[in-house]
Write an enzyme that holds these catalytic residues in place. Structure first.
Site, PDB file in Angstrom:
ATOM      1  N   GLY A   1       5.841  -8.030  19.579  1.00 22.75           N
ATOM      2  CA  GLY A   1       6.826  -7.997  18.489  1.00 22.75           C
ATOM      3  C   GLY A   1       6.197  -8.643  17.277  1.00 22.75           C
ATOM      4  O   GLY A   1       5.595  -9.715  17.374  1.00 22.75           O
TER       5      GLY A   1
ATOM      6  N   GLU B   1      11.052  -5.243  11.436  1.00 20.20           N
ATOM      7  CA  GLU B   1      11.500  -4.765  12.752  1.00 20.20           C
ATOM      8  C   GLU B   1      12.893  -5.277  13.104  1.00 20.20           C
ATOM      9  O   GLU B   1      13.314  -5.168  14.259  1.00 20.20           O
ATOM     10  CB  GLU B   1      10.504  -5.165  13.853  1.00 20.20           C
ATOM     11  CG  GLU B   1       9.232  -4.343  13.816  1.00 20.20           C
ATOM     12  CD  GLU B   1       8.294  -4.596  14.980  1.00 20.20           C
ATOM     13  OE1 GLU B   1       7.500  -3.705  15.298  1.00 20.20           O
ATOM     14  OE2 GLU B   1       8.329  -5.720  15.561  1.00 20.20           O
TER      15      GLU B   1
ATOM     16  N   ASP C   1      -9.304  -3.888  20.836  1.00 17.75           N
ATOM     17  CA  ASP C   1      -7.863  -3.604  20.742  1.00 17.75           C
ATOM     18  C   ASP C   1      -7.362  -4.213  19.434  1.00 17.75           C
ATOM     19  O   ASP C   1      -7.408  -5.437  19.264  1.00 17.75           O
ATOM     20  CB  ASP C   1      -7.143  -4.223  21.957  1.00 17.75           C
ATOM     21  CG  ASP C   1      -5.642  -3.965  21.962  1.00 17.75           C
ATOM     22  OD1 ASP C   1      -5.121  -3.366  20.999  1.00 17.75           O
ATOM     23  OD2 ASP C   1      -4.991  -4.369  22.944  1.00 17.75           O
TER      24      ASP C   1
ATOM     25  N   ALA D   1      -1.812  -6.282  16.945  1.00 21.59           N
ATOM     26  CA  ALA D   1      -1.485  -7.628  16.446  1.00 21.59           C
ATOM     27  C   ALA D   1      -2.560  -8.234  15.546  1.00 21.59           C
ATOM     28  O   ALA D   1      -2.458  -9.412  15.191  1.00 21.59           O
ATOM     29  CB  ALA D   1      -1.135  -8.599  17.575  1.00 21.59           C
ATOM     30  N   ALA D   2      -3.547  -7.455  15.138  1.00 29.16           N
ATOM     31  CA  ALA D   2      -4.545  -8.010  14.196  1.00 29.16           C
ATOM     32  C   ALA D   2      -3.869  -8.362  12.872  1.00 29.16           C
ATOM     33  O   ALA D   2      -4.108  -9.438  12.301  1.00 29.16           O
ATOM     34  CB  ALA D   2      -5.668  -7.001  13.973  1.00 29.16           C
ATOM     35  N   GLY D   3      -3.017  -7.463  12.390  1.00 28.92           N
ATOM     36  CA  GLY D   3      -2.302  -7.743  11.143  1.00 28.92           C
ATOM     37  C   GLY D   3      -1.388  -8.943  11.295  1.00 28.92           C
ATOM     38  O   GLY D   3      -1.286  -9.778  10.382  1.00 28.92           O
ATOM     39  N   ASP D   4      -0.741  -9.059  12.444  1.00 33.19           N
ATOM     40  CA  ASP D   4       0.146 -10.210  12.680  1.00 33.19           C
ATOM     41  C   ASP D   4      -0.654 -11.509  12.708  1.00 33.19           C
ATOM     42  O   ASP D   4      -0.202 -12.548  12.210  1.00 33.19           O
ATOM     43  CB  ASP D   4       0.877 -10.046  14.023  1.00 33.19           C
ATOM     44  CG  ASP D   4       1.755  -8.805  14.051  1.00 33.19           C
ATOM     45  OD1 ASP D   4       2.223  -8.387  12.982  1.00 33.19           O
ATOM     46  OD2 ASP D   4       1.948  -8.252  15.149  1.00 33.19           O
TER      47      ASP D   4
END
Ligand code: RIB
Length: 305
Positions: free
Chosen positions: A40, A140, A247, A250-253
């Protein structure tokens, strides 16, 4: 005492398969593996900010199912304050994720409990916003809730970060005056600005449009190309450290959480961007959303090649 970051956003259980490539419409592929992983965008950014040095509070909703309990427990295990994570009737948010051999992903999210994060629920935990140095939102959860949080955060004089993900079109124009840092990726910047972002020059054009719309400062994340910072006076490109990606989930997160933690700790914008970029680069070398997010000491130990 570390600086305080509040994240108002989503918690999802990620149902992750790895496959050689992403499926085409109507196609059935045989995957290589399956895992359930805490994710999330909101929760990932909260975990990133916590592992990267901030004291973090999460405002969100999970369902009254087993996933909800696991998602809340995952944040508590990071030392994140979850008094404002409500348990609501029904299922928790989920994300169906396929990751291919080139580390790209495709994601379908179902809001579940995230759809029940109302303005009233955020208002009930106003003390969390009041205590924060930096407040982060994404898209989201219901848009009215994001709009409320930005407006309230501005009234309280907080530093506000909006990661407009996922983005399906322009933002409500009245939001812009409350956004100190707008952090989209290329496709989100394209959806928001109407400029197709596929180069540094087009990223500059998109960022200029978003600043003209009223955003304080814009950071467009460009994957392996790094990021573009714009403050209305000039542009600056920050190249990303080179790593072997497995993978990108979640890199941006991780970037957003790391940037927020560093900014809240009083580091300069340039330092915070560099710190967030190293954290994001490390995250793509590991699988999954929250399991991939590095700690502050991982980032400090990293020597760019
Ligand atoms: O940004 C990555 C996240 O997007 C995943 O963890 C998934 O839950 C989706 O929200």
């Amino acid at each position: 005492m570390s600086a305080k970051v509040a994240v108002v956003g989503s918690l999802n259980m990620d149902l992750v398969t790895r496959a050689e490539r992403l499926p085409r419409g109507g196609e059935t592929l045989t995957g290589k593996s399956f895992a359930t992983v805490s994710g999330g965008k909101g929760a990932n950014q909260a975990v990133a900010a916590a592992r990267l040095g901030a004291q973090v509070s999460m405002v969100g909703c999970v369902g009254d199912d087993a996933y909800g309990q696991q998602l809340r427990d995952a944040l508590l295990a990071e030392g994140i304050d979850c008094q404002a994570v409500s348990v609501v009737p029904g299922s928790s948010g989920v994300a169906l994720i396929v990751v291919d051999d080139s580390s790209q992903n495709a994601i379908v999210i179902v809001a579940g409990g995230n759809g029940q994060l109302t303005e009233q629920k955020v208002a009930a935990f106003d003390a969390v916003l009041q205590a924060a140095d930096v407040i982060i939102c994404q898209l989201e959860v219901p848009l009215d809730t994001v709009g409320y949080t930005l407006k309230r955060g501005r009234e309280l004089g907080k530093t506000l970060i909006l990661n407009p993900a996922p983005a399906n079109g322009p933002l409500p124009p009245q939001w812009y005056a409350s956004i100190d840092y707008l952090i989209p990726n290329e496709s989100e910047a394209s959806a928001l600005s109407g400029v197709t972002v596929d180069s540094l020059a087009s990223a500059e054009l998109a960022a200029a449009r978003l600043i003209a719309a009223g955003a304080g400062k814009v950071i467009i994340t460009l994957g392996p190309q790094g990021s573009l910072f714009a403050d209305g006076k000039s542009f600056r490109h920050f190249p990303a450290p080179k790593v072997q990606a497995i993978d990108t989930t979640a890199a941006g997160d991780t970037f957003v959480g790391g940037f927020a933690a560093a900014l809240a700790a009083g580091r300069s914008e340039a330092e915070a961007i560099g710190f967030g970029q190293v954290a994001a680069a490390l995250s793509v070398t590991r699988a999954g959303a929250q399991p991939s997010i590095p700690t502050q000491s991982d980032v400090q130990a990293f020597i760019p090649s």
